[in-house]
Design an enzyme around this catalytic site. Sequence first.
Site, PDB file in Angstrom:
ATOM      1  N   GLU A 198       0.727  -1.467  -0.009  1.00 47.81           N
ATOM      2  CA  GLU A 198      -0.004  -0.338   0.339  1.00 47.81           C
ATOM      3  C   GLU A 198       0.798   1.596  -0.316  1.00 47.81           C
ATOM      4  O   GLU A 198       0.508   1.888   0.978  1.00 47.81           O
ATOM      5  CB  GLU A 198      -1.124  -0.121   1.032  1.00 47.81           C
ATOM      6  CG  GLU A 198      -1.788  -1.108   0.980  1.00 47.81           C
ATOM      7  CD  GLU A 198      -2.664  -0.828   2.295  1.00 47.81           C
ATOM      8  OE1 GLU A 198      -2.314  -0.396   3.376  1.00 47.81           O
ATOM      9  OE2 GLU A 198      -3.566  -1.723   2.153  1.00 47.81           O
ATOM     10  N   GLU A 214      -4.799  -9.011   1.191  1.00 50.06           N
ATOM     11  CA  GLU A 214      -6.226  -8.576   1.969  1.00 50.06           C
ATOM     12  C   GLU A 214      -6.919  -8.487   2.367  1.00 50.06           C
ATOM     13  O   GLU A 214      -7.450  -7.888   0.872  1.00 50.06           O
ATOM     14  CB  GLU A 214      -5.372  -7.101   2.663  1.00 50.06           C
ATOM     15  CG  GLU A 214      -3.740  -7.471   3.316  1.00 50.06           C
ATOM     16  CD  GLU A 214      -3.532  -6.095   3.623  1.00 50.06           C
ATOM     17  OE1 GLU A 214      -3.923  -5.379   4.364  1.00 50.06           O
ATOM     18  OE2 GLU A 214      -1.810  -5.689   3.722  1.00 50.06           O
TER      19      GLU A 214
END
Length: 476
Positions: A171, A369
């Site tokens: 991220e 995720e």
Amino acid sequence: MNETNQTYSFPSDFWWGSAASGPQTEGAAKEDGRKPSIWDYWYSKQPECFHGEVGPEHTSNFYHMYKEDIQLMKKTGHNSFRTSIQWSRLIPDGKGTINEKAVQFYNDVINELIANDIEPIMNLYHFDMPMCMQEKGGWESREVVDAYVEYAKTCFELFGDRVKYWFTFNEPIVPVEASYLYNLHYPHIVDFKRGAQVAHNTIVAHAKAVAVYKKLNLNGRIGIILNLTPSYPRSKKEEDVQAAHIADLFFNRSFLDPVTKGVYPAGLIEILKERNLLPAVEEGDLEIIQSNPIDLLGVNYYQPRRVKAKEEQVPPEKPFMPEHLFDPYIKPDRKINPHRGWEICEEVIYDIMINIRDHYDNIPFFISENGMGVEGEEKFRNHEGYIEDDYRIEFIQEHLKWVHKGLQEGANCLGYHLWTFMDNWSWANAYKNRYGLVEVDLNRDFKRTIKKSGQWYKALTDNHGFTINRKKEAKS
């Protein structure tokens, strides 16, 4: 009423597992030569900024309990597990001397995973800038970019004979947003142009690390993990659709396009150029980005982004933010996780899969995720002593239905990883919301107890899928 069964089957080689990170699970922050990261420093200065004043030193003790944890991974059906190496543990001064105790620890973890038939998937950077590197400017500094690339090369050389799947960043847009736009994390800079520089330098660091990995010929694959939050317009009106397109440029395609296609989106460049917000690009940057596309993509999905056309123009003297070009929109009938404040919209995971299939050459990817954080889970503890988190089981099932649909329609999805294996420390939120398949009791020496979801996850992976019983009204 009649009962009918709906079965969702997945490939026999599908990756089932979970994701975690070194800084959120290892603990031992001051042990065996590790030096402070940006989080340790921030906590030392402003502990009140962390939920319950629980800092990064008090994570889930994986450093000392990894053998027990890997056995629990087996008991919860893992055939793969993603975590991260801590730069501040492996090379405590950011560059230079390698910490041999860290090498031993990561070797032990990797070997233990492999011995238990769990594929180690390794990420190199999970928001945890060594403080000595932040003092040099963090991702604004090309010296730090070079140090990161050397750190990455060190990891590949030390562990690449056994780790076959590498990711450069998790991220990477989050440090841009949280530290340089929205004043959420240290160093608390609010400056879009500096944020744009951080983003560009991060992508250069990523591309250079990919180049190094490929040059080493280690017989593995390398990629990046992006949190994709598709932007949906309030309506089909042209101005709302355009607002969603702009939001997508900023929050998804800004990283997705350069790492897969080798170029920044033209629309994003145009917007930034008009406002004199383009980052400084050094000679060779664009070539290194274009020459080093990823082998595979990790997709973190939690929630969609909903937007509408801007209703009131922002005064031109205000410092620029992406939201100057659109407004957030709250869908009236949305389903929400009240503990986290995030919309739950399972079918978006299918939209992501089809977008990758149709617009990104169906690159191999996996759901790296997806998860549900819940506060106060202890109230769901049963008389046998474990937490009955049926809401988490339902959350996973409902997302997997759409993953299954995407697979059936040709999306090149390799697996599904839940965030996360065990309850862990979560940045400024500490242990406020619990995400794990396994409970961690902070008051009892980090005692681990498998939750109902962990038992269900084992059955899911054993059966390569799941079956849902549905009640159907009988015809008269």
